[in-house]
Scaffold this motif. Structure first.
Motif, PDB file in Angstrom:
ATOM      1  N   PRO A  75       0.831  -1.379  -0.077  1.00 33.95           N
ATOM      2  CA  PRO A  75       0.169   0.088   0.103  1.00 33.95           C
ATOM      3  C   PRO A  75       0.945   1.381  -0.035  1.00 33.95           C
ATOM      4  O   PRO A  75       1.759   1.380   0.674  1.00 33.95           O
ATOM      5  CB  PRO A  75      -0.751  -0.092   1.427  1.00 33.95           C
ATOM      6  CG  PRO A  75      -0.746  -1.469   1.602  1.00 33.95           C
ATOM      7  CD  PRO A  75       0.572  -2.077   0.931  1.00 33.95           C
ATOM      8  N   PHE A  96      -7.876  -4.524   1.307  1.00 37.30           N
ATOM      9  CA  PHE A  96      -6.959  -3.496   0.423  1.00 37.30           C
ATOM     10  C   PHE A  96      -7.679  -2.644  -0.318  1.00 37.30           C
ATOM     11  O   PHE A  96      -7.143  -1.613  -0.221  1.00 37.30           O
ATOM     12  CB  PHE A  96      -6.060  -4.394  -0.585  1.00 37.30           C
ATOM     13  CG  PHE A  96      -4.608  -5.234   0.069  1.00 37.30           C
ATOM     14  CD1 PHE A  96      -3.765  -4.497   0.005  1.00 37.30           C
ATOM     15  CD2 PHE A  96      -4.844  -6.373   1.061  1.00 37.30           C
ATOM     16  CE1 PHE A  96      -2.529  -5.001   0.876  1.00 37.30           C
ATOM     17  CE2 PHE A  96      -4.052  -6.787   1.608  1.00 37.30           C
ATOM     18  CZ  PHE A  96      -2.544  -6.343   1.589  1.00 37.30           C
ATOM     19  N   VAL A 137      -8.201   0.088   2.158  1.00 42.64           N
ATOM     20  CA  VAL A 137      -6.828   0.856   2.216  1.00 42.64           C
ATOM     21  C   VAL A 137      -6.427   1.743   1.101  1.00 42.64           C
ATOM     22  O   VAL A 137      -6.311   2.861   1.320  1.00 42.64           O
ATOM     23  CB  VAL A 137      -5.727  -0.091   2.444  1.00 42.64           C
ATOM     24  CG1 VAL A 137      -4.349   0.597   2.315  1.00 42.64           C
ATOM     25  CG2 VAL A 137      -5.882  -0.944   3.569  1.00 42.64           C
ATOM     26  N   THR A 138      -6.918   1.234  -0.127  1.00 41.12           N
ATOM     27  CA  THR A 138      -6.699   2.075  -1.471  1.00 41.12           C
ATOM     28  C   THR A 138      -7.622   3.369  -1.315  1.00 41.12           C
ATOM     29  O   THR A 138      -7.278   4.412  -1.691  1.00 41.12           O
ATOM     30  CB  THR A 138      -6.967   1.109  -2.591  1.00 41.12           C
ATOM     31  OG1 THR A 138      -5.901   0.089  -2.519  1.00 41.12           O
ATOM     32  CG2 THR A 138      -6.535   2.019  -3.869  1.00 41.12           C
TER      33      THR A 138
END
Length: 320
Positions: free
Chosen positions: A113, A277, A280-281
């Protein structure tokens, strides 16, 4: 480790370089993160072959130069509801991430990330995927609902608190320490109680938004009978560990009259990891809180820190 036992069985030694094979990628590790599961591997509970390199979480660079996070659930299978019979956790039956190099199936890699340090990236996958599966996939926790997380410290507590906040839920915690409760509040928890208080269950219920218990309770301890008493009628109890108790006895009538749900879970699936994820992105979920960082050669000291119960957040190993 050449034998099972206390933290001092972990020592630096030379290990073979991973063999190349189709469908697998070798990663030059820059960091590994500790999990409680690693201590159980070290003690021999999973019968790992000796000598053995433990470790499930890691981040590094492929030999082709890609910066990646290792996803520790191997051979999940095609069914989303539960892993296939042959699934395993990296670092159980095959060499893990307490090393300079590790080899994993191609599908067990995700991009590092943006903005995460190597130790933060290494600390994301196992806890992040586990709490995502527990709270979102299994419990179906949604914005506006309340969740009581048993155990504010360690890795699971902070990870679950951050995830609940990210999806708009209201996280509450328990701990033996006022300091850890305060730390949890600084990372998004609404409030907390000390489970060492005799009336902690009553305190926890009174602290809930509805004053009659929580929509979801996350129990990584194994104290189901107590956990149920903190749920509202119709609430969901999610169990993902047994650090204090291997068995629990529930009153059947209380359970079915309360309309409760009891949900078991472990590590997340590849789908859970992709969803994690994505948060997170999208900037909804930040890097996991870190407690401390050790050199790879100090793995034994890192395990001692983990087992001390004093940590808040993840413990990681830096690998040169």
């Amino acid at each position: 480790m050449e034998r099972f036992g206390a933290a001092d069985v972990l020592r630096p030694a030379a290990a073979p370089f991973p063999q190349s094979r189709p469908g697998w990628t070798t990663v030059r590790l820059h960091a590994a993160a500790l999990n409680w599961h690693d201590t159980l591997v070290r003690r021999g509970l999973y019968g790992s072959p000796l000598p053995h390199v433990p470790g499930a979480d890691g981040a590094g660079t492929t030999l082709a130069g890609e910066q990646v996070v290792v996803l520790p659930a191997l051979f999940w299978g095609s069914r989303e509801a539960a892993p296939a019979p042959g699934w395993e956790l990296l670092g159980d039956a095959r060499p893990g991430t307490y090393a300079q190099y590790v080899s994993v199936p191609d599908e067990c890699l995700a991009p590092r990330p943006a903005g995460f340090s190597w130790v933060e990236a290494a600390a994301l996958a196992l806890v992040g995927g586990t709490v995502f599966r527990a709270l979102v996939t299994r419990a179906q926790l949604v914005a506006g609902e309340s969740v009581l997380i048993l155990g504010a410290g360690g890795g699971i507590g902070p990870g679950a608190t951050a995830l609940a906040k990210a999806i708009g839920a209201l996280p509450f915690v328990t701990s033996s320490s006022r300091e850890k409760i305060a730390a949890a509040q600084s990372h998004g928890a609404v409030d907390g109680v000390r489970y060492t208080d005799e009336d902690w269950i009553d305190q926890a219920r009174a602290m809930s938004p509805s004053r009659d218990g929580y929509d979801v309770v996350l129990d990584g301890i194994g104290t189901w009978a107590q956990s149920l008493k903190t749920l509202r009628p119709g609430g969901r109890l999610v169990v993902l560990g047994a650090s204090q108790s291997e068995q629990s006895t529930l009153a059947a009538r209380t359970f079915f009259f309360g309309q409760y749900s009891l949900l078991g879970t472990t590590i997340g699936s590849p789908t859970d990891f992709r969803s994690l994820f994505r948060l997170v992105t999208e900037g909804l979920l930040g890097a996991p809180p870190m407690d401390s960082t050790f050199a790879l050669t100090e793995a034994a000291a890192a395990h001692e820190r983990l087992e001390s119960g004093r940590a808040y957040g993840k413990i990681a190993l830096e690998i040169n």
